[in-house]
Motif scaffolding. Structure first.
Motif, PDB file in Angstrom:
ATOM      1  N   ASN A 277       1.067  -1.636  -0.068  1.00 38.29           N
ATOM      2  CA  ASN A 277       0.227  -0.106  -0.162  1.00 38.29           C
ATOM      3  C   ASN A 277       0.883   1.252   0.155  1.00 38.29           C
ATOM      4  O   ASN A 277       0.417   2.196  -0.323  1.00 38.29           O
ATOM      5  N   PHE A 278       1.939   1.130   0.792  1.00 36.81           N
ATOM      6  CA  PHE A 278       3.210   2.052   0.838  1.00 36.81           C
ATOM      7  C   PHE A 278       3.749   2.772  -0.645  1.00 36.81           C
ATOM      8  O   PHE A 278       3.235   3.538  -0.911  1.00 36.81           O
ATOM      9  N   ILE A 279       3.540   1.522  -1.111  1.00 41.28           N
ATOM     10  CA  ILE A 279       5.152   1.757  -2.366  1.00 41.28           C
ATOM     11  C   ILE A 279       3.732   2.318  -3.438  1.00 41.28           C
ATOM     12  O   ILE A 279       4.711   2.878  -4.993  1.00 41.28           O
ATOM     13  N   HIS A 280       2.531   1.337  -3.702  1.00 46.76           N
ATOM     14  CA  HIS A 280       1.863   2.055  -4.515  1.00 46.76           C
ATOM     15  C   HIS A 280       1.269   3.477  -4.092  1.00 46.76           C
ATOM     16  O   HIS A 280       1.282   4.303  -5.143  1.00 46.76           O
ATOM     17  N   GLU A 281       0.861   4.108  -3.249  1.00 50.04           N
ATOM     18  CA  GLU A 281       0.738   5.396  -2.820  1.00 50.04           C
ATOM     19  C   GLU A 281       1.761   6.586  -2.765  1.00 50.04           C
ATOM     20  O   GLU A 281       1.485   8.144  -3.768  1.00 50.04           O
ATOM     21  N   ASN A 282       3.616   5.963  -2.988  1.00 44.08           N
ATOM     22  CA  ASN A 282       4.102   7.337  -3.322  1.00 44.08           C
ATOM     23  C   ASN A 282       4.490   6.948  -4.784  1.00 44.08           C
ATOM     24  O   ASN A 282       6.285   6.780  -5.403  1.00 44.08           O
ATOM     25  N   GLY A 283       4.178   5.858  -5.523  1.00 39.64           N
ATOM     26  CA  GLY A 283       5.006   5.474  -7.001  1.00 39.64           C
ATOM     27  C   GLY A 283       5.399   4.752  -6.959  1.00 39.64           C
ATOM     28  O   GLY A 283       6.544   4.396  -7.934  1.00 39.64           O
ATOM     29  N   PHE A 284       5.806   4.229  -5.797  1.00 44.25           N
ATOM     30  CA  PHE A 284       7.651   3.141  -6.227  1.00 44.25           C
ATOM     31  C   PHE A 284       7.160   1.661  -6.271  1.00 44.25           C
ATOM     32  O   PHE A 284       6.121   1.204  -6.915  1.00 44.25           O
ATOM     33  N   ASN A 285       8.436   1.369  -6.603  1.00 41.11           N
ATOM     34  CA  ASN A 285       8.165  -0.416  -6.649  1.00 41.11           C
ATOM     35  C   ASN A 285       9.622  -1.022  -6.487  1.00 41.11           C
ATOM     36  O   ASN A 285      10.566  -0.852  -6.005  1.00 41.11           O
ATOM     37  N   LEU A 286       8.382  -2.341  -5.578  1.00 36.54           N
ATOM     38  CA  LEU A 286       9.816  -2.926  -5.153  1.00 36.54           C
ATOM     39  C   LEU A 286       9.630  -4.340  -5.671  1.00 36.54           C
ATOM     40  O   LEU A 286       8.265  -4.922  -5.579  1.00 36.54           O
ATOM     41  N   THR A 287      11.059  -5.440  -5.767  1.00 34.98           N
ATOM     42  CA  THR A 287      10.666  -6.510  -5.597  1.00 34.98           C
ATOM     43  C   THR A 287      10.635  -7.714  -4.544  1.00 34.98           C
ATOM     44  O   THR A 287      10.872  -6.345  -3.595  1.00 34.98           O
ATOM     45  N   PRO A 288      10.193  -8.531  -4.772  1.00 29.78           N
ATOM     46  CA  PRO A 288       9.764  -9.376  -3.608  1.00 29.78           C
ATOM     47  C   PRO A 288      11.064  -8.947  -3.009  1.00 29.78           C
ATOM     48  O   PRO A 288      10.152  -9.706  -1.159  1.00 29.78           O
ATOM     49  N   GLU A 289      12.238  -9.726  -2.767  1.00 30.14           N
ATOM     50  CA  GLU A 289      13.306  -9.464  -2.674  1.00 30.14           C
ATOM     51  C   GLU A 289      13.150  -8.659  -1.585  1.00 30.14           C
ATOM     52  O   GLU A 289      13.785  -8.629  -0.013  1.00 30.14           O
ATOM     53  N   ALA A 290      12.825  -7.701  -2.193  1.00 34.29           N
ATOM     54  CA  ALA A 290      13.127  -6.326  -1.575  1.00 34.29           C
ATOM     55  C   ALA A 290      12.422  -5.707  -0.508  1.00 34.29           C
ATOM     56  O   ALA A 290      12.614  -5.621   1.037  1.00 34.29           O
ATOM     57  N   ILE A 291      11.265  -6.352  -0.302  1.00 31.80           N
ATOM     58  CA  ILE A 291       9.675  -6.221   0.368  1.00 31.80           C
ATOM     59  C   ILE A 291      10.312  -7.726   1.761  1.00 31.80           C
ATOM     60  O   ILE A 291      10.282  -7.327   2.651  1.00 31.80           O
ATOM     61  N   ASP A 292      10.887  -7.984   1.224  1.00 32.95           N
ATOM     62  CA  ASP A 292      10.990  -9.700   2.470  1.00 32.95           C
ATOM     63  C   ASP A 292      12.101  -8.795   3.358  1.00 32.95           C
ATOM     64  O   ASP A 292      12.535  -8.654   4.105  1.00 32.95           O
ATOM     65  N   TYR A 293      12.853  -8.406   2.968  1.00 36.62           N
ATOM     66  CA  TYR A 293      13.826  -7.875   3.369  1.00 36.62           C
ATOM     67  C   TYR A 293      13.910  -6.179   4.338  1.00 36.62           C
ATOM     68  O   TYR A 293      14.203  -6.854   5.191  1.00 36.62           O
ATOM     69  N   LEU A 294      13.174  -5.927   4.541  1.00 32.83           N
ATOM     70  CA  LEU A 294      12.915  -5.021   4.833  1.00 32.83           C
ATOM     71  C   LEU A 294      11.765  -5.367   5.924  1.00 32.83           C
ATOM     72  O   LEU A 294      11.503  -4.730   7.052  1.00 32.83           O
ATOM     73  N   ILE A 295      10.887  -6.519   5.777  1.00 36.08           N
ATOM     74  CA  ILE A 295      10.324  -6.835   7.409  1.00 36.08           C
ATOM     75  C   ILE A 295      11.224  -7.765   7.947  1.00 36.08           C
ATOM     76  O   ILE A 295      11.224  -7.066   8.949  1.00 36.08           O
ATOM     77  N   GLN A 296      12.542  -8.278   7.476  1.00 35.37           N
ATOM     78  CA  GLN A 296      13.032  -8.701   8.194  1.00 35.37           C
ATOM     79  C   GLN A 296      14.239  -8.212   8.899  1.00 35.37           C
ATOM     80  O   GLN A 296      14.259  -8.386  10.082  1.00 35.37           O
ATOM     81  N   ASN A 297      14.228  -7.078   8.660  1.00 33.51           N
ATOM     82  CA  ASN A 297      15.118  -5.776   9.342  1.00 33.51           C
ATOM     83  C   ASN A 297      14.382  -5.014   9.852  1.00 33.51           C
ATOM     84  O   ASN A 297      14.643  -4.088  10.334  1.00 33.51           O
ATOM     85  N   THR A 298      13.123  -4.690  10.370  1.00 35.65           N
ATOM     86  CA  THR A 298      12.690  -4.623  11.015  1.00 35.65           C
ATOM     87  C   THR A 298      11.225  -4.875  11.810  1.00 35.65           C
ATOM     88  O   THR A 298      10.907  -4.825  12.963  1.00 35.65           O
ATOM     89  N   ASN A 299      12.118  -6.381  12.235  1.00 38.25           N
ATOM     90  CA  ASN A 299      11.738  -7.232  13.266  1.00 38.25           C
ATOM     91  C   ASN A 299      10.606  -7.549  12.902  1.00 38.25           C
ATOM     92  O   ASN A 299       9.492  -7.637  13.885  1.00 38.25           O
ATOM     93  N   ASN A 300       9.661  -7.706  12.264  1.00 35.81           N
ATOM     94  CA  ASN A 300       8.029  -7.663  11.788  1.00 35.81           C
ATOM     95  C   ASN A 300       7.079  -6.995  12.284  1.00 35.81           C
ATOM     96  O   ASN A 300       5.893  -7.664  13.006  1.00 35.81           O
ATOM     97  N   ASN A 301       7.977  -6.188  13.380  1.00 35.53           N
ATOM     98  CA  ASN A 301       7.040  -4.774  14.144  1.00 35.53           C
ATOM     99  C   ASN A 301       6.331  -3.594  13.389  1.00 35.53           C
ATOM    100  O   ASN A 301       7.105  -2.658  12.557  1.00 35.53           O
ATOM    101  N   THR A 302       4.894  -3.748  13.284  1.00 32.36           N
ATOM    102  CA  THR A 302       4.389  -2.159  12.549  1.00 32.36           C
ATOM    103  C   THR A 302       4.854  -1.167  12.814  1.00 32.36           C
ATOM    104  O   THR A 302       5.092  -0.462  11.175  1.00 32.36           O
ATOM    105  N   LEU A 303       5.217  -0.569  13.726  1.00 30.52           N
ATOM    106  CA  LEU A 303       5.026   0.854  14.223  1.00 30.52           C
ATOM    107  C   LEU A 303       6.606   0.832  13.770  1.00 30.52           C
ATOM    108  O   LEU A 303       6.732   2.246  12.750  1.00 30.52           O
ATOM    109  N   ILE A 304       7.543   0.324  13.709  1.00 31.85           N
ATOM    110  CA  ILE A 304       8.740   0.280  13.333  1.00 31.85           C
ATOM    111  C   ILE A 304       9.191   0.492  11.498  1.00 31.85           C
ATOM    112  O   ILE A 304       9.884   1.126  11.367  1.00 31.85           O
ATOM    113  N   LEU A 305       7.898  -0.894  10.831  1.00 29.86           N
ATOM    114  CA  LEU A 305       7.976  -0.465   9.709  1.00 29.86           C
ATOM    115  C   LEU A 305       7.354   0.381   9.268  1.00 29.86           C
ATOM    116  O   LEU A 305       8.105   1.650   8.430  1.00 29.86           O
ATOM    117  N   LYS A 306       7.067   1.568   9.379  1.00 28.57           N
ATOM    118  CA  LYS A 306       5.857   2.914   9.161  1.00 28.57           C
ATOM    119  C   LYS A 306       6.791   3.069   9.255  1.00 28.57           C
ATOM    120  O   LYS A 306       7.119   4.526   8.699  1.00 28.57           O
TER     121      LYS A 306
END
Length: 197
Positions: free
Chosen positions: A151-180
């Motif tokens: 939703n975030f990347i769609h609203e901001n016109g970005f494109n991310l690969t599935p690998e980049a999305i997985d990387y982002l989730i892993q590096n924010t410890n699956n925490n919603t607030l940290i992720l945002k």
């Protein structure tokens, strides 16, 4: 109507015109507060000092009719206002029902609570109402986090690969607030995009 926290942005037009109240509850206390703030920002993007009336269970003990009284009192600036009832419990189903039936203004009722069982009258009745948005906040699953990122990347016109999305989730410890928070940091986003291409 039931919805997930990540769906709030997509429901913005309905929050502004159709929904008259929202019930947010769950064991993810941070998630509940974040969802409440997001809804407030959608309904009142330029909230004035008197646009939000916060009430507690103690306020209702002193005056059980306080919610409806506040709802039917026009905002001093003529704008829409929100009555935020915190520390909500299952016994407040009558308050929600009374508001929906008897509010004479365009006030919005926001109720936040800890966990509510499926059989709790407040939750059960709110989930079947087309005028009430119900958001349950529990520790996020991976699919919820992926929806949030998409939703975030769609609203901001970005494109991310599935690998980049997985990387982002892993590096924010699956925490919603940290992720945002990280999604909104320019430096982190730049590093993420470097890993995407």
């Amino acid at each position: 109507m039931k919805a997930k926290p990540y769906q709030i942005s997509a429901l913005a037009p309905r929050l502004q015109k159709e929904f008259r109240a929202a019930l947010i509850f769950g064991t993810d206390v941070t998630g509940v507060q974040e969802a409440a703030r997001q809804i407030i920002k959608i309904i009142l993007p330029n909230a004035g000092p008197f646009s939000i009336v916060s009430l507690s269970s103690a306020d209702l003990k002193e005056n059980p009719d306080r919610v409806l009284e506040e709802a039917n009192t026009p905002d001093l600036m003529g704008d829409r206002h929100i009555i935020w009832l915190k520390e909500t419990t299952a016994q407040y189903a009558d308050i929600m029902s009374d508001f929906i039936q008897n509010c004479q203004t365009d006030a919005f009722l926001l109720m936040t609570a800890d966990n509510l069982t499926k059989s709790a009258a407040l939750r059960a009745e709110s989930e079947t109402s087309p005028e009430i948005l119900v958001i349950a906040c529990y520790p996020p699953e991976i699919t919820d986090l992926k929806h949030l990122i998409q939703n975030f990347i769609h609203e901001n016109g970005f494109n991310l690969t599935p690998e980049a999305i997985d990387y982002l989730i892993q590096n924010t410890n699956n925490n919603t607030l940290i992720l945002k928070n990280e999604l909104n940091k320019n430096e982190f986003t730049k590093q993420l995009f470097k890993k995407s291409f």
